[in-house]
Design an enzyme around this catalytic site. Sequence first.
Site, short mmCIF file in Angstrom:
data_model
loop_
_atom_site.label_atom_id
_atom_site.label_comp_id
_atom_site.label_asym_id
_atom_site.label_seq_id
_atom_site.Cartn_x
_atom_site.Cartn_y
_atom_site.Cartn_z
N TYR A 140 0.67 -1.11 -0.33
CA TYR A 140 0.33 -0.28 0.28
C TYR A 140 0.69 1.57 0.56
O TYR A 140 0.70 1.96 0.46
CB TYR A 140 -0.97 0.15 1.25
CG TYR A 140 -2.35 1.05 1.03
CD1 TYR A 140 -2.83 1.19 0.29
CD2 TYR A 140 -2.99 1.74 2.07
CE1 TYR A 140 -3.61 2.35 0.23
CE2 TYR A 140 -3.87 2.24 2.24
CZ TYR A 140 -4.30 2.28 1.10
OH TYR A 140 -5.30 3.33 1.20
N ASP A 176 11.09 -3.25 10.44
CA ASP A 176 10.59 -2.10 9.72
C ASP A 176 9.62 -1.79 10.22
O ASP A 176 8.29 -2.13 10.81
CB ASP A 176 9.59 -3.36 8.93
CG ASP A 176 8.73 -2.61 7.74
OD1 ASP A 176 8.29 -1.86 7.42
OD2 ASP A 176 8.09 -3.97 6.76
N ILE A 177 9.59 -0.81 10.90
CA ILE A 177 8.90 0.37 10.86
C ILE A 177 7.25 1.50 9.82
O ILE A 177 7.56 1.56 9.36
CB ILE A 177 9.40 1.85 11.61
CG1 ILE A 177 11.27 1.47 12.47
CG2 ILE A 177 8.47 2.80 12.45
CD1 ILE A 177 11.65 2.90 12.43
N GLY A 178 6.14 0.72 10.90
CA GLY A 178 5.24 0.87 9.95
C GLY A 178 4.98 0.28 8.69
O GLY A 178 5.00 -0.22 7.75
N CYS A 179 5.02 -1.68 8.90
CA CYS A 179 5.70 -2.49 8.21
C CYS A 179 4.11 -3.10 7.52
O CYS A 179 3.97 -4.03 6.61
CB CYS A 179 5.72 -3.89 9.27
SG CYS A 179 4.39 -4.60 10.38
N GLY A 180 2.75 -2.47 7.60
CA GLY A 180 1.82 -2.80 6.13
C GLY A 180 1.14 -3.88 6.97
O GLY A 180 1.78 -4.58 8.02
N CYS A 357 -5.53 12.03 -5.56
CA CYS A 357 -4.36 11.93 -5.15
C CYS A 357 -3.66 11.76 -6.70
O CYS A 357 -2.55 12.60 -6.87
CB CYS A 357 -3.83 10.72 -4.15
SG CYS A 357 -4.82 11.36 -2.53
#
Length: 385
Positions: A140, A176-180, A357
């Site tokens: 994402y 992984d910071i904010g690994c989805g 976007c």
Amino acid sequence: MTKNNNVQVTSASGISDSKLHRTVAGLLERADIQIGGSRPWDIQLHTPDVIDRAISKGNLGFGEAYMDGHWDVEQLDQFFYRLLNSQLDQHFKSRRHLIYFLTASLFNLQRGKRAWEVGQFHYDLGNDFYQTMLDPRMNYSCGYWKNADNLAEAQEAKLDLICRKLGLQPGMRVLDIGCGWGSFMGYAAEHYGVECVGFTVSQAQADWIRNHYPGLPVEVKLQDYREVEGTFDRIASVGMFEHVGRKNHREFMGVANRVLAGDGLFLLHTIGNKKTTTVSDPWTEKYIFPNGDLPSASQIAHASDGLLVAEDVENFGADYDKTLMAWHANFEAAWPDFRDKLGDRFYRMWRYYLLSCAGAFRARELQLYQWVFSKEGVPGGYVRP
């Protein structure tokens, strides 16, 4: 619904209805957009309140009017590209823009319980929904389209680019910071033989990772990034820094400095604003990403100053246009399966989100940065693969 493109606007601004309509029509003409025109980027007004809502509430009122079915454009991405490329959005800033600026300046909107709101509000919408919109690995974030012909190829290319920029080697420990949904961790473990630990504030994402990567050295923690402990050879953060907030940028970089090995590398992949002064769009804040705050390049540099060495920066923001258009095509194809559950107002909201976007990236109002940092400087210098 019968279209009424010569509608007389009832204005709360004190300007006569016909004069306001003519003024707005004249501004739109600068972007080659016509009210009631026949081209796919021309706007069709269905009710008399659209222009006044845009004038009085900016993009919040304009977006809500679209969600309410009060106006339409066949190709929203082209409409917003033309609008933004001509700088016409500057004419429709409202007093609410000042309110959002002051709120972001005075309050820390990404601390405590607020740090979890985006996970519950947006990412926990449903894995089944995102599975139909995204690529098979559930990326994402922006794909890398240089040599790709479709979304799956672009996302695999992005993941491999990150792995190569980090110089991954078998046996490395990677954060992984904010690994989805674990796309980077799964790819890196499969193709580069590394051990991964990921942090997320989304229960749905954590559940997905635990169910889809049971045989790989991949661990997920439902925790805020501030709670990271240990030491890691490499760090990646892909599409998460947009939720950190300007008041926490320095703390985020401090966490990376604290847990990164002395000879380690940290890759930051984030959407970026072209101006530091820009604050969160109020419509996006309310309906899509609560407490979001897109950083500028100078804000990222300032946050890392003295903590990390910026070895490399690459901007491939134009690729996000292609990524969003691919997501939109998938969303449209899958929508019949979700119509009864989510409703037509959600459909219009999500379409507005994806296509506005895409137009913003096409106009280069938004960027996509990949920064590579070292902790103490790479001996002899870093070479981009």
